[in-house]
Write an enzyme that holds these catalytic residues in place. Structure first.
Site, PDB file in Angstrom:
ATOM      1  CB  THR A  76       5.405  -1.010   4.021  1.00 29.72           C
ATOM      2  OG1 THR A  76       4.007  -0.665   3.966  1.00 29.72           O
ATOM      3  CG2 THR A  76       5.865  -1.433   2.642  1.00 29.72           C
ATOM      4  CB  THR A 125      -0.909   0.045   1.251  1.00 29.68           C
ATOM      5  OG1 THR A 125      -0.096   0.267   2.411  1.00 29.68           O
ATOM      6  CG2 THR A 125      -1.678  -1.261   1.411  1.00 29.68           C
ATOM      7  NE  ARG A 126      -1.074   7.187  -1.343  1.00 27.52           N
ATOM      8  CZ  ARG A 126      -1.360   8.262  -0.588  1.00 27.52           C
ATOM      9  NH1 ARG A 126      -0.402   9.086  -0.227  1.00 27.52           N
ATOM     10  NH2 ARG A 126      -2.595   8.497  -0.209  1.00 27.52           N
ATOM     11  CE  LYS A 127      -3.153   2.048   5.513  1.00 26.40           C
ATOM     12  NZ  LYS A 127      -4.025   1.081   6.217  1.00 26.40           N
ATOM     13  CB  THR A 128       5.904   3.705   2.450  1.00 29.50           C
ATOM     14  OG1 THR A 128       5.527   4.986   1.914  1.00 29.50           O
ATOM     15  CG2 THR A 128       5.382   2.610   1.519  1.00 29.50           C
TER      16      THR A 128
END
Length: 299
Positions: free
Chosen positions: A273, A137-140
């Protein structure tokens, strides 16, 4: 895809800039320890002390290149590590080698941890007989997205969109701000034109149908329990067979097989992540002309 070839995705200038920023964060001023070590030519061996998937070689190389050190690898990217494994050697002036040590180890450990979690997720999905896309996902981590997205790919997962420009994602807050699903999707569709896909986060079959009717390419069924997810996806696919279905929210390595089904195209996991444990590596100097031997040190 061969993990060795994935390094071609990484722009050299971006790698160098990231390595420089990470090193500046760790040493923005005088490096007092350099006076202890001096600048004599030195060499160190990189040991892998925990099992997992090796990932992050290009970042490790870029960091040591910034401090005038050279890396020689013994294991290819994507190797399944069995500890204790001799992974690489680094050579350069002592003060430079130790300047890059912690930054390089942090990066390799984090990237390899993400790759290991991704590989475990893909394996769980394939063992369940599911052939869809396991994705991140964009949860970085801020400032570390490229390394984490790269780690996903080395582990065999899909990176999902890299940033806001990679896909028009209409989430619940966008729907509220736009005044409804249909208005939000039509606005996104107009902006996306032919170049980008539009995905819409939905919390019910009604919302999913409304999004599909308005022109969504993909529907994200968010935070559905498995017993709700599969009949909802089946009903949506029955009416809109060309619309992709992504499942996300509350999915872990343990419960992932419950979300695998014939009407699910993508399963995304933020934990790949956000919660992946880092692998354990160490860098140990050894004398020229001797054979390096791993020794465990008690802290």
């Amino acid at each position: 895809m061969d993990p060795e070839g994935l390094a071609l995705l990484l722009p050299p200038a971006t790698l160098a800039a990231l390595a420089d920023s990470w090193l500046r964060e760790d040493c923005p001023g005088p490096n007092h320890a350099a006076l202890v070590t001096g600048a004599a030519p030195s060499q160190a061996v990189l040991w892998a002390k925990s099992p997992g998937v090796l990932a992050g070689r290009p970042f490790f190389d870029a960091i040591f290149a910034q401090v005038n050190c050279q890396v020689s690898w013994f294991l290819p990217e994507g190797t399944k590590l069995v500890p204790v494994a001799r992974v690489a050697e680094v050579r350069g002036p002592a003060h430079c080698l130790l300047l890059g040590e912690r930054v390089a180890l942090n990066t390799l450990a984090r990237c390899s941890g993400v790759a290991s979690a991704a590989a475990a997720a893909v394996e769980a999905a394939r063992d369940a007989g599911w052939t869809g896309h396991v994705a991140g996902t964009r949860k970085t981590t801020p400032g570390f997205r490229l390394a984490e997205k790269y780690g996903l790919l080395v582990g065999g997962a899909a990176a999902h969109r890299y940033d806001l420009g990679g896909l028009v994602m209409v989430k619940d807050n966008h729907v509220v701000a736009a005044g409804g699903v249909e208005k939000a999707v039509r606005g996104a569709r107009q902006v996306a034109d032919f170049a980008l896909k539009v995905e819409v986060e939905c919390g019910s079959l009604r919302e999913a149908v409304e999004a599909a009717e308005a022109g969504a390419d993909l529907v994200l069924l968010d935070n559905f329990k498995p017993e709700e997810l599969h009949p909802t996806a089946a009903a949506l696919k029955a009416r809109f067979p060309g619309v992709g279905v992504e499942a996300s929210g509350g999915i872990t390595l343990d419960n992932l097989p419950q979300f695998c089904g014939p009407h699910i195209d993508v399963i995304s996991l933020g934990m790949l992540t956000q919660a992946a444990p880092a692998l354990d590596f160490s860098l140990k100097l050894f004398a020229e002309g001797t054979s390096p031997v791993y020794r465990a040190y008690r802290s």
